[in-house]
Design an enzyme around this catalytic site. Structure first.
Site, PDB file in Angstrom:
ATOM      1  CB  SER A 128      -0.995   0.068   1.249  1.00 54.17           C
ATOM      2  OG  SER A 128      -1.627   1.091   1.587  1.00 54.17           O
ATOM      3  CE1 TYR A 152      -4.213  -2.245   5.223  1.00 55.25           C
ATOM      4  CE2 TYR A 152      -3.392  -0.016   4.934  1.00 55.25           C
ATOM      5  CZ  TYR A 152      -3.818  -1.296   4.440  1.00 55.25           C
ATOM      6  OH  TYR A 152      -3.855  -1.574   3.055  1.00 55.25           O
ATOM      7  CE  LYS A 156      -1.856  -4.644   3.615  1.00 54.54           C
ATOM      8  NZ  LYS A 156      -2.113  -5.946   2.746  1.00 54.54           N
ATOM      9  CG  PHE A 181      -0.444   5.580  -5.042  1.00 54.26           C
ATOM     10  CD1 PHE A 181       0.384   4.532  -5.262  1.00 54.26           C
ATOM     11  CD2 PHE A 181       0.051   6.666  -4.338  1.00 54.26           C
ATOM     12  CE1 PHE A 181       1.895   4.728  -4.986  1.00 54.26           C
ATOM     13  CE2 PHE A 181       1.320   6.778  -4.114  1.00 54.26           C
ATOM     14  CZ  PHE A 181       2.107   5.647  -4.430  1.00 54.26           C
TER      15      PHE A 181
HETATM   16  P1  NAD Z   1     -11.465  -5.992   0.982  1.00 55.00           P
HETATM   17  O1  NAD Z   1     -11.514  -5.824   2.315  1.00 55.00           O
HETATM   18  O2  NAD Z   1     -12.488  -5.824  -0.129  1.00 55.00           O
HETATM   19  O3  NAD Z   1     -10.864  -7.562   0.566  1.00 55.00           O
HETATM   20  C1  NAD Z   1     -10.091  -8.126   1.399  1.00 55.00           C
HETATM   21  C2  NAD Z   1     -10.503  -9.537   1.458  1.00 55.00           C
HETATM   22  O4  NAD Z   1      -9.962 -10.387   2.354  1.00 55.00           O
HETATM   23  C3  NAD Z   1     -12.060  -9.851   2.058  1.00 55.00           C
HETATM   24  O5  NAD Z   1     -12.646 -10.388   1.084  1.00 55.00           O
HETATM   25  C4  NAD Z   1     -12.148 -10.283   3.051  1.00 55.00           C
HETATM   26  O6  NAD Z   1     -13.083 -10.984   3.571  1.00 55.00           O
HETATM   27  C5  NAD Z   1     -10.789 -11.083   3.155  1.00 55.00           C
HETATM   28  N1  NAD Z   1     -10.135 -11.535   4.540  1.00 55.00           N
HETATM   29  C6  NAD Z   1      -9.742 -10.569   5.314  1.00 55.00           C
HETATM   30  N2  NAD Z   1      -9.338 -11.017   6.741  1.00 55.00           N
HETATM   31  C7  NAD Z   1      -9.439 -12.456   6.112  1.00 55.00           C
HETATM   32  C8  NAD Z   1      -8.560 -13.701   6.927  1.00 55.00           C
HETATM   33  N3  NAD Z   1      -8.341 -13.449   8.116  1.00 55.00           N
HETATM   34  N4  NAD Z   1      -8.844 -14.649   6.083  1.00 55.00           N
HETATM   35  C9  NAD Z   1      -9.047 -14.763   4.941  1.00 55.00           C
HETATM   36  N5  NAD Z   1      -9.712 -13.717   4.067  1.00 55.00           N
HETATM   37  C10 NAD Z   1      -9.676 -12.437   4.890  1.00 55.00           C
HETATM   38  O7  NAD Z   1     -10.154  -4.933   0.354  1.00 55.00           O
HETATM   39  P2  NAD Z   1      -9.650  -4.502  -0.848  1.00 55.00           P
HETATM   40  O8  NAD Z   1      -9.948  -3.123  -1.129  1.00 55.00           O
HETATM   41  O9  NAD Z   1     -10.064  -5.425  -2.149  1.00 55.00           O
HETATM   42  O10 NAD Z   1      -7.880  -4.819  -0.558  1.00 55.00           O
HETATM   43  C11 NAD Z   1      -7.352  -5.791  -0.838  1.00 55.00           C
HETATM   44  C12 NAD Z   1      -6.094  -5.889  -0.327  1.00 55.00           C
HETATM   45  O11 NAD Z   1      -5.342  -4.618  -1.023  1.00 55.00           O
HETATM   46  C13 NAD Z   1      -5.919  -5.771   1.246  1.00 55.00           C
HETATM   47  O12 NAD Z   1      -4.558  -6.495   1.592  1.00 55.00           O
HETATM   48  C14 NAD Z   1      -5.703  -4.310   1.376  1.00 55.00           C
HETATM   49  O13 NAD Z   1      -4.787  -3.994   2.358  1.00 55.00           O
HETATM   50  C15 NAD Z   1      -4.657  -3.971  -0.109  1.00 55.00           C
HETATM   51  N6  NAD Z   1      -4.907  -2.620  -0.395  1.00 55.00           N
HETATM   52  C16 NAD Z   1      -6.106  -1.921  -0.423  1.00 55.00           C
HETATM   53  C17 NAD Z   1      -6.147  -0.449  -1.032  1.00 55.00           C
HETATM   54  C18 NAD Z   1      -7.486   0.169  -1.019  1.00 55.00           C
HETATM   55  O14 NAD Z   1      -7.868   1.297  -1.086  1.00 55.00           O
HETATM   56  N7  NAD Z   1      -8.659  -0.600  -1.507  1.00 55.00           N
HETATM   57  C19 NAD Z   1      -4.970   0.148  -1.129  1.00 55.00           C
HETATM   58  C20 NAD Z   1      -3.843  -0.527  -0.930  1.00 55.00           C
HETATM   59  C21 NAD Z   1      -3.698  -1.657  -0.485  1.00 55.00           C
HETATM   60  C1  WQD Z   2      -9.291  10.084  -0.060  1.00 53.23           C
HETATM   61  C2  WQD Z   2      -9.527  11.480   0.350  1.00 53.23           C
HETATM   62  C3  WQD Z   2     -10.183  12.125   2.668  1.00 53.23           C
HETATM   63  C4  WQD Z   2     -13.943  10.555   3.006  1.00 53.23           C
HETATM   64  C5  WQD Z   2      -6.727   5.063   2.152  1.00 53.23           C
HETATM   65  C6  WQD Z   2      -5.974   4.548   3.145  1.00 53.23           C
HETATM   66  C7  WQD Z   2      -4.741   4.146   2.156  1.00 53.23           C
HETATM   67  C8  WQD Z   2      -4.964   3.264   1.121  1.00 53.23           C
HETATM   68  C9  WQD Z   2      -5.978   3.727   0.133  1.00 53.23           C
HETATM   69  C10 WQD Z   2      -5.172   0.851   1.639  1.00 53.23           C
HETATM   70  C11 WQD Z   2      -8.630  12.108   1.495  1.00 53.23           C
HETATM   71  C12 WQD Z   2     -11.166  12.746   1.910  1.00 53.23           C
HETATM   72  C13 WQD Z   2     -12.629  10.789   2.581  1.00 53.23           C
HETATM   73  C14 WQD Z   2     -14.936  11.499   3.127  1.00 53.23           C
HETATM   74  C15 WQD Z   2     -13.195  13.120   2.312  1.00 53.23           C
HETATM   75  N1  WQD Z   2      -5.827   1.820   1.454  1.00 53.23           N
HETATM   76  N2  WQD Z   2     -12.100  12.229   2.197  1.00 53.23           N
HETATM   77  N3  WQD Z   2     -14.552  12.676   2.890  1.00 53.23           N
HETATM   78  O1  WQD Z   2      -7.279   8.101   3.174  1.00 53.23           O
HETATM   79  O2  WQD Z   2      -6.368   8.562   0.725  1.00 53.23           O
HETATM   80  O3  WQD Z   2      -6.383   6.382   1.571  1.00 53.23           O
HETATM   81  O4  WQD Z   2      -7.166   4.079   1.041  1.00 53.23           O
HETATM   82  O5  WQD Z   2      -4.112   0.699   1.852  1.00 53.23           O
HETATM   83  O6  WQD Z   2      -4.020   3.169   3.324  1.00 53.23           O
HETATM   84  O7  WQD Z   2      -5.775   5.322   4.020  1.00 53.23           O
HETATM   85  O8  WQD Z   2      -8.512   7.469   0.961  1.00 53.23           O
HETATM   86  O9  WQD Z   2     -10.722   7.312   0.237  1.00 53.23           O
HETATM   87  O10 WQD Z   2     -10.473   7.520   2.507  1.00 53.23           O
HETATM   88  O11 WQD Z   2      -9.739   9.422   1.297  1.00 53.23           O
HETATM   89  O12 WQD Z   2     -13.193  14.275   2.289  1.00 53.23           O
HETATM   90  O13 WQD Z   2     -16.054  11.168   3.629  1.00 53.23           O
HETATM   91  O14 WQD Z   2     -10.861  12.024   0.572  1.00 53.23           O
HETATM   92  O15 WQD Z   2      -9.782  13.262   3.655  1.00 53.23           O
HETATM   93  O16 WQD Z   2      -8.039  13.213   1.549  1.00 53.23           O
HETATM   94  P1  WQD Z   2      -7.000   7.773   1.580  1.00 53.23           P
HETATM   95  P2  WQD Z   2     -10.046   7.951   1.185  1.00 53.23           P
END
Ligand code: NAD
Ligand code: WQD
Length: 341
Positions: A128, A152, A156, A181
């Site tokens: 992430s 969190y 990672k 991102f």
């Molecule tokens: P998500 O929550 O939709 O998907 C994660 C999945 O993992 C879910 O289906 C959940 O049920 C499953 N899960 C959670 N804990 C588990 C466990 N103990 N055993 C088995 N399954 C489990 O999230 P996402 O947005 O699809 O994110 C996927 C990955 O990408 C995550 O590792 C997250 O940290 C990473 N990531 C997400 C974002 C984002 O903004 N969405 C950004 C960067 C990194």
């Molecule tokens: C985006 C922008 C808020 C909600 C998160 C995780 C990061 C990564 C990606 C997993 C920010 C603003 C939000 C709202 C708002 N995930 N905002 N009103 O915080 O950039 O990143 O997701 O790895 O670790 O932190 O994403 O979508 O929460 O926010 O104004 O109701 O929107 O302040 O500037 P963020 P976000």
């Protein structure tokens, strides 16, 4: 029997996982899913099966359950793993940090042990942009210092370090950590999308639920940041581009052993107000919003330098902000109550 490579996708029913399963099935990979559905619905996998027109075996297994995981590896000839399963809410991670380390770090260590026991050497890992923390210099390339600021993000970063250590000790291992991102949007069919449980934390699903009438208005968290319009800037990336990046990563796992780290972003920064405007255009109605106070822990600007992945694989994102908003809106309109609706 066939010669298609088989990819085990952990967390495959989640937002990014479901799109990646579809992408893999459409590109002639076989896919096996494990998910405990703590943050997803098995219905997402039915949609993937329907769209792909192919089977998708799935097991309700917790990533920390070594025995159950081992049974899945014993039942399938796994060539590579994509590891999405994790807890991902930054705010929640400050409330229950040990649970985050247990699932994210403990689960990843368990997975690596089971892979080792079954002689599976190839892994793509969900990292992430949050590991960078407050940026010293923008855009952020992979050499930018890691400065995770919450449990969190630290979980990672610890996983990345654990994987680098494993690669040093076991030279046959090949691991690609993808630092995404801000993944947003949905599959253009409207069948797959983001269906967070409870009130969304993230901006795009929050906006979509306001637009469909489930929530009243968007609170813009801070308009006094040192950015052109005062609101935070992020690098939003279409989830189908993220899925495509994973498929390509799997296909490049065999190029070399050791640990590789790559950003997945567009390189384009978008402010909160710009995103609100783009979503309003996509939905055809101005989105009700008001300026609110800053959200603790937010940083002013995070934008990727995506040039390493482009140089490595000739890959770049192809879907713009208009597509991200249009696709997110289509999913929300077709599924006003998410997969449960
Ligand atoms: P998500 O929550 O939709 O998907 C994660 C999945 O993992 C879910 O289906 C959940 O049920 C499953 N899960 C959670 N804990 C588990 C466990 N103990 N055993 C088995 N399954 C489990 O999230 P996402 O947005 O699809 O994110 C996927 C990955 O990408 C995550 O590792 C997250 O940290 C990473 N990531 C997400 C974002 C984002 O903004 N969405 C950004 C960067 C990194
Ligand atoms: C985006 C922008 C808020 C909600 C998160 C995780 C990061 C990564 C990606 C997993 C920010 C603003 C939000 C709202 C708002 N995930 N905002 N009103 O915080 O950039 O990143 O997701 O790895 O670790 O932190 O994403 O979508 O929460 O926010 O104004 O109701 O929107 O302040 O500037 P963020 P976000």
């Amino acid at each position: 029997m066939n010669n298609r490579p088989t990819v085990l996708v952990t967390g495959g029913a989640g937002f990014i996982g479901s799109h990646t399963c579809l992408e893999l099935l459409e590109h002639d990979h076989d896919v096996v899913v494990i998910d405990n559905h703590s943050n997803s619905s098995p219905g997402a996998l039915d949609r993937v099966r329907k769209l792909a027109g192919r089977p998708l075996p799935a097991y309700e297994v917790d990533i920390r359950d070594r025995d159950a995981l081992g049974e899945v590896f014993a039942a399938h000839r796994i060539d590579a793993v994509i590891h999405f399963a994790a807890k991902k809410a930054v705010g929640e991670s400050m409330q229950i940090p040990l649970s985050y380390y247990d699932t994210n770090v403990g689960g990843t260590a368990t997975l690596l042990r089971v892979m080792q026991a079954h002689d599976v050497q190839q892994l793509v890992f969900s990292s992430s942009c949050s590991i960078y923390g407050e940026a010293e210099q923008l855009p952020l390339d992979e050499q930018s210092p890691a400065n995770p600021t919450n449990p969190y993000a630290r979980s990672k970063w610890i996983c990345e370090q654990m994987m680098a250590d494993a690669c040093t000790r076991y030279p046959d291992l090949g691991i690609i950590a993808l630092r995404y991102f801000n993944p947003v949007g949905a599959h253009p069919s409207g069948e797959l999308g983001e269906d967070p449980s409870g009130v969304p934390n993230n901006l795009m699903p929050y906006m979509a639920q306001v637009a469909v009438g489930r929530l009243d208005e968007v609170a813009v968290f801070g308009a006094d940041y040192p950015t052109p319009d005062g609101t935070c800037i992020r690098d939003y990336i279409h989830v189908v581009d993220v899925a495509d990046g994973h498929r390509l990563a799997v296909e490049h796992l065999g190029d070399e052993t050791g640990m590789r780290v790559l950003n997945l972003g567009t390189g384009v920064g978008v402010s909160v107000l710009e995103l609100v405007t783009a979503f309003s255009a996509a939905s055809g109605t101005p989105l009700p919003h008001r300026i609110a106070g800053r959200r603790p822990g937010d940083v002013a600007e995070l934008v990727a330098d995506p040039s390493r992945v482009e140089q490595a694989w000739g890959w770049r994102t192809t879907r713009d902000l208009t597509a991200m908003c249009a696709d997110a809106w289509r999913f929300q309109q077709l599924n006003p109550a998410g997969y449960g609706g």
